[in-house]
Design a protein around this motif. Structure first.
Motif, PDB file in Angstrom:
ATOM      1  N   GLY B 253     -43.382 -14.118  10.638  1.00  0.00           N
ATOM      2  CA  GLY B 253     -42.644 -15.203   9.981  1.00  0.00           C
ATOM      3  C   GLY B 253     -42.313 -14.877   8.538  1.00  0.00           C
ATOM      4  N   VAL B 254     -42.397 -15.898   7.704  1.00  0.00           N
ATOM      5  CA  VAL B 254     -42.091 -15.734   6.278  1.00  0.00           C
ATOM      6  C   VAL B 254     -43.397 -15.824   5.499  1.00  0.00           C
ATOM      7  CG1 VAL B 254     -40.793 -16.630   4.318  1.00  0.00           C
ATOM      8  CG2 VAL B 254     -39.835 -16.792   6.620  1.00  0.00           C
ATOM      9  N   GLN B 255     -43.863 -14.694   4.989  1.00  0.00           N
ATOM     10  CA  GLN B 255     -45.093 -14.660   4.200  1.00  0.00           C
ATOM     11  C   GLN B 255     -44.912 -13.692   3.048  1.00  0.00           C
ATOM     12  OE1 GLN B 255     -48.985 -14.462   6.426  1.00  0.00           O
ATOM     13  NE2 GLN B 255     -47.633 -13.899   8.113  1.00  0.00           N
ATOM     14  N   SER B 256     -45.614 -13.981   1.979  1.00  0.00           N
ATOM     15  CA  SER B 256     -45.607 -13.035   0.858  1.00  0.00           C
ATOM     16  C   SER B 256     -46.534 -11.881   1.191  1.00  0.00           C
ATOM     17  CB  SER B 256     -46.109 -13.709  -0.414  1.00  0.00           C
ATOM     18  OG  SER B 256     -45.302 -14.814  -0.729  1.00  0.00           O
ATOM     19  N   GLN B 257     -46.062 -10.655   0.979  1.00  0.00           N
ATOM     20  CA  GLN B 257     -46.952  -9.508   1.160  1.00  0.00           C
ATOM     21  C   GLN B 257     -47.775  -9.299  -0.113  1.00  0.00           C
ATOM     22  OE1 GLN B 257     -43.406  -6.531   1.010  1.00  0.00           O
ATOM     23  NE2 GLN B 257     -45.244  -5.401   0.368  1.00  0.00           N
ATOM     24  N   SER B 258     -48.870  -8.594   0.012  1.00  0.00           N
ATOM     25  CA  SER B 258     -49.710  -8.310  -1.154  1.00  0.00           C
ATOM     26  C   SER B 258     -48.965  -7.426  -2.141  1.00  0.00           C
ATOM     27  CB  SER B 258     -50.988  -7.594  -0.715  1.00  0.00           C
ATOM     28  OG  SER B 258     -51.748  -8.417   0.133  1.00  0.00           O
ATOM     29  N   ASP B 259     -49.082  -7.735  -3.422  1.00  0.00           N
ATOM     30  CA  ASP B 259     -48.552  -6.840  -4.446  1.00  0.00           C
ATOM     31  C   ASP B 259     -49.562  -5.736  -4.734  1.00  0.00           C
ATOM     32  OD1 ASP B 259     -46.222  -8.217  -4.698  1.00  0.00           O
ATOM     33  OD2 ASP B 259     -46.947  -9.506  -6.327  1.00  0.00           O
ATOM     34  N   TYR B 260     -50.779  -6.152  -5.023  1.00  0.00           N
ATOM     35  CA  TYR B 260     -51.865  -5.191  -5.253  1.00  0.00           C
ATOM     36  C   TYR B 260     -53.184  -5.958  -5.260  1.00  0.00           C
ATOM     37  CZ  TYR B 260     -52.055  -7.025 -10.015  1.00  0.00           C
ATOM     38  OH  TYR B 260     -52.177  -7.863 -11.095  1.00  0.00           O
ATOM     39  N   ARG B 261     -54.251  -5.224  -5.110  1.00  0.00           N
ATOM     40  CA  ARG B 261     -55.606  -5.764  -5.300  1.00  0.00           C
ATOM     41  C   ARG B 261     -56.364  -4.778  -6.170  1.00  0.00           C
ATOM     42  NH1 ARG B 261     -56.845  -6.619   1.048  1.00  0.00           N
ATOM     43  NH2 ARG B 261     -55.139  -8.041   1.532  1.00  0.00           N
ATOM     44  N   LEU B 262     -57.154  -5.324  -7.048  1.00  0.00           N
ATOM     45  CA  LEU B 262     -57.837  -4.503  -8.055  1.00  0.00           C
ATOM     46  C   LEU B 262     -59.328  -4.809  -8.000  1.00  0.00           C
ATOM     47  CD1 LEU B 262     -57.168  -2.747 -10.678  1.00  0.00           C
ATOM     48  CD2 LEU B 262     -57.307  -4.898 -11.910  1.00  0.00           C
ATOM     49  N   LYS B 263     -60.139  -3.788  -8.137  1.00  0.00           N
ATOM     50  CA  LYS B 263     -61.584  -4.032  -8.162  1.00  0.00           C
ATOM     51  C   LYS B 263     -62.257  -3.147  -9.212  1.00  0.00           C
ATOM     52  CE  LYS B 263     -63.987  -4.876  -4.355  1.00  0.00           C
ATOM     53  NZ  LYS B 263     -64.772  -4.714  -3.122  1.00  0.00           N
ATOM     54  N   LEU B 264     -63.180  -3.759  -9.945  1.00  0.00           N
ATOM     55  CA  LEU B 264     -63.958  -3.041 -10.954  1.00  0.00           C
ATOM     56  C   LEU B 264     -65.397  -3.532 -10.831  1.00  0.00           C
ATOM     57  CD1 LEU B 264     -63.608  -1.067 -13.364  1.00  0.00           C
ATOM     58  CD2 LEU B 264     -63.395  -3.069 -14.824  1.00  0.00           C
ATOM     59  N   ALA B 265     -66.334  -2.613 -10.711  1.00  0.00           N
ATOM     60  CA  ALA B 265     -67.723  -3.043 -10.486  1.00  0.00           C
ATOM     61  C   ALA B 265     -68.706  -2.234 -11.316  1.00  0.00           C
ATOM     62  CB  ALA B 265     -68.071  -2.910  -9.008  1.00  0.00           C
ATOM     63  N   LEU B 266     -69.733  -2.905 -11.765  1.00  0.00           N
ATOM     64  CA  LEU B 266     -70.860  -2.262 -12.443  1.00  0.00           C
ATOM     65  C   LEU B 266     -72.079  -2.484 -11.568  1.00  0.00           C
ATOM     66  CD1 LEU B 266     -72.356  -1.019 -14.895  1.00  0.00           C
ATOM     67  CD2 LEU B 266     -72.529  -3.318 -15.823  1.00  0.00           C
ATOM     68  N   GLU B 267     -72.770  -1.417 -11.225  1.00  0.00           N
ATOM     69  CA  GLU B 267     -73.917  -1.534 -10.329  1.00  0.00           C
ATOM     70  C   GLU B 267     -75.133  -0.833 -10.911  1.00  0.00           C
ATOM     71  OE1 GLU B 267     -71.062  -1.466  -6.378  1.00  0.00           O
ATOM     72  OE2 GLU B 267     -72.582   0.078  -6.632  1.00  0.00           O
ATOM     73  N   LEU B 268     -76.274  -1.444 -10.727  1.00  0.00           N
ATOM     74  CA  LEU B 268     -77.539  -0.870 -11.215  1.00  0.00           C
ATOM     75  C   LEU B 268     -78.543  -0.863 -10.086  1.00  0.00           C
ATOM     76  CD1 LEU B 268     -78.189  -2.503 -14.709  1.00  0.00           C
ATOM     77  CD2 LEU B 268     -77.834  -0.078 -14.252  1.00  0.00           C
ATOM     78  N   ILE B 269     -79.232   0.253  -9.929  1.00  0.00           N
ATOM     79  CA  ILE B 269     -80.343   0.312  -8.981  1.00  0.00           C
ATOM     80  C   ILE B 269     -81.627   0.219  -9.797  1.00  0.00           C
ATOM     81  CG2 ILE B 269     -81.497   1.680  -7.218  1.00  0.00           C
ATOM     82  CD1 ILE B 269     -78.784   3.046  -6.729  1.00  0.00           C
ATOM     83  N   LEU B 270     -82.489  -0.703  -9.413  1.00  0.00           N
ATOM     84  CA  LEU B 270     -83.698  -0.938 -10.215  1.00  0.00           C
ATOM     85  C   LEU B 270     -84.953  -0.480  -9.463  1.00  0.00           C
ATOM     86  CD1 LEU B 270     -82.724  -4.546 -11.293  1.00  0.00           C
ATOM     87  CD2 LEU B 270     -82.403  -2.447 -12.597  1.00  0.00           C
TER      88      LEU B 270
END
Lengths: 195, 270
Positions: B253-270
């Protein structure tokens, strides 16, 4: 006065040396460790043990190196469990009597300086570093470089990790992991007495 | 309304706890070592023609055994749709990863894990645009990975069961198929920083949503993304970021497609 100063200096040096003489280095072979953040669990588990001073790992050679009080010892069962809980496989160990930086050559940064070419005939002496997973080849560490050795038919060495070994053979290429692969025509075990 | 429902489903799909050194936009087989704790703070932005969603997620993971990890993640979401804004606590995600198979060798590790996730309808409020579709969703996946000193490769498949929304819409389920490769220029050293470059290929196919047994025309379809990213780590600290770029879409049908997706993550193992 000079004599007193000299004696004091010698005593200080003696004291300094005895502090280091109270430490030993355990070098353990690990399989499955491929990145520093992945290996952090190993450091956490070793550092929880009283008497463990320092931790290092050479990911290329799969060698975990810890300095501990000289009276601290591990058996294979303990180490197997510790490595399993970290997600890796324990393959063997050796102990060095000192934690000097000079003796940590085995875990120094590994850079391929061998400069070997395909088809080249070589004679190399290094340390036995375990049998490959397929059971057909074994690893030899020469000047901090890991080399994969294809032994002659029926001549797979049955040695402890770290046993010195001399091989004669021909360079046949490079493994998927970038190690030089040598097809050995002869294997000589010059010494068995370091374990 | 239908557009909002689908966007929420897409956003939550990408909230992934406990993936320290795995793919950025898909699932990996990694688990945390026994008794290990992992925490992460993650920013995620998804953009379509008239819709933008930003999420800031705090996550916590724990290694019950070396092969079994449990984790939870709670996002704070901000949504802008056709000029209307809403923000607040989003949907709580609970996840478990169980490593089914592992093979260790010198300088490499192969593993396969099963992953299950529940995305709970914890977001509150009736403001529009809604922060949640108003349903609990469940995801099951299988992930394979080979990590070595230079090259990495991953592949995964996921199936997401989307619940019936507050508006009585039976939201279409989603199948995702992913592959990723990673490469580092030099062999990592324990006391030096490590940079890993990667490219992911993500395919998402969503079934049509249904209301009163009638399939909704402007719902469902397929999107394919190419997703470059980078993972930088120093011992137990990891920073990772990537962008999903749509290269193919076949939306109903009529839908907007994705322009972009962005991800930024900081992870720590303790």
């Amino acid at each position: 006065m000079k004599k007193v100063t000299l004696i004091s200096t010698l005593m200080m040096l003696a004291g300094f040396n005895s502090a280091h003489a109270g430490e030993i280095k355990h070098i353990m072979q690990v399989h499955g460790a491929v990145c520093a953040s992945c290996a952090y669990g190993l450091e956490k588990k070793f550092k929880k043990i009283d008497g463990v001073k320092t931790f290092d790992i050479n990911l290329k050679e799969g060698l975990v190196s810890i300095c501990t009080d000289e009276n601290l010892s591990f058996d294979d069962e303990q180490l197997t469990q510790l490595f399993i809980e970290s997600g890796y496989s324990y393959k063997g160990k050796k102990i060095e009597p000192s934690c000097d930086s000079a003796s940590s050559g085995a875990v120094a940064n590994a850079v391929n300086k061998m400069g070997l070419n395909k088809g080249e005939k070589v004679t190399l002496t290094g340390l036995f570093n375990g049998i490959c997973d397929d059971g057909k080849d074994f690893y030899l560490v020469v000047k901090s470089e890991v080399i994969e050795i294809i032994p002659p038919q029926g001549a797979m060495p049955n040695l402890a990790i770290g046993t010195p070994l001399t091989i004669k053979g021909i360079v046949v290429g490079q493994s998927e992991e970038g190690e030089v692969v040598i097809e050995a025509s002869a294997i000589d075990e010059p010494s068995h007495d370091n374990e | 309304m239908y557009k909002r429902t689908l966007l929420a489903a897409v956003i939550m799909l990408n909230t992934l706890p406990a993936q320290a050194h795995g793919p950025i936009f898909s699932i990996g087989p990694e688990t945390i070592y026994k008794d290990g704790v992992e925490t992460h703070l993650e920013y995620h932005r998804a953009n379509k023609k008239d819709e933008t969603e930003n999420e800031l997620t705090l996550g916590l993971g724990y290694g019950i055994t070396q092969d079994w990890t449990i984790s939870a993640a709670l996002p704070y979401a901000s949504i802008n749709e056709d000029g209307a804004n809403n923000d607040g606590i989003g949907s709580l995600a609970l996840e478990t990863t169980y490593r089914l198979w592992k093979h260790n060798a010198l300088g490499k590790q192969d593993s396969v894990s099963a992953i299950a996730r529940a995305i709970l309808d914890t977001a509150k409020g009736s403001d529009t645009p809604a922060l949640t579709p108003g349903a609990n969703d469940f995801m099951f996946g299988l992930a394979y990975g080979r990590e070595s000193l230079i090259w990495q490769r991953w592949a995964s498949v996921r199936y997401r069961f989307n619940g019936k929304s507050d508006a009585g819409i039976e939201r279409g389920d989603q199948i995702s198929v992913d592959a990723a490769i990673g490469w580092r220029a030099e062999i990592p050293q324990y006391y030096k920083s490590d940079t890993l470059w990667m490219v992911e290929f993500n395919t998402e196919t969503t079934q049509r949503s249904v209301q009163n047994n009638i399939p909704l025309t402007n719902t469902g379809g397929t999107e394919f993304f190419v997703s470059p990213g980078v993972i930088w780590s120093y011992r137990n600290a990891t920073v990772k970021g990537g962008i999903q770029l749509p290269v193919y879409h076949n939306l109903n049908g009529v839908q907007s497609q994705s322009d972009y997706r962005l991800k930024l993550a900081l992870e720590l193992i303790l």
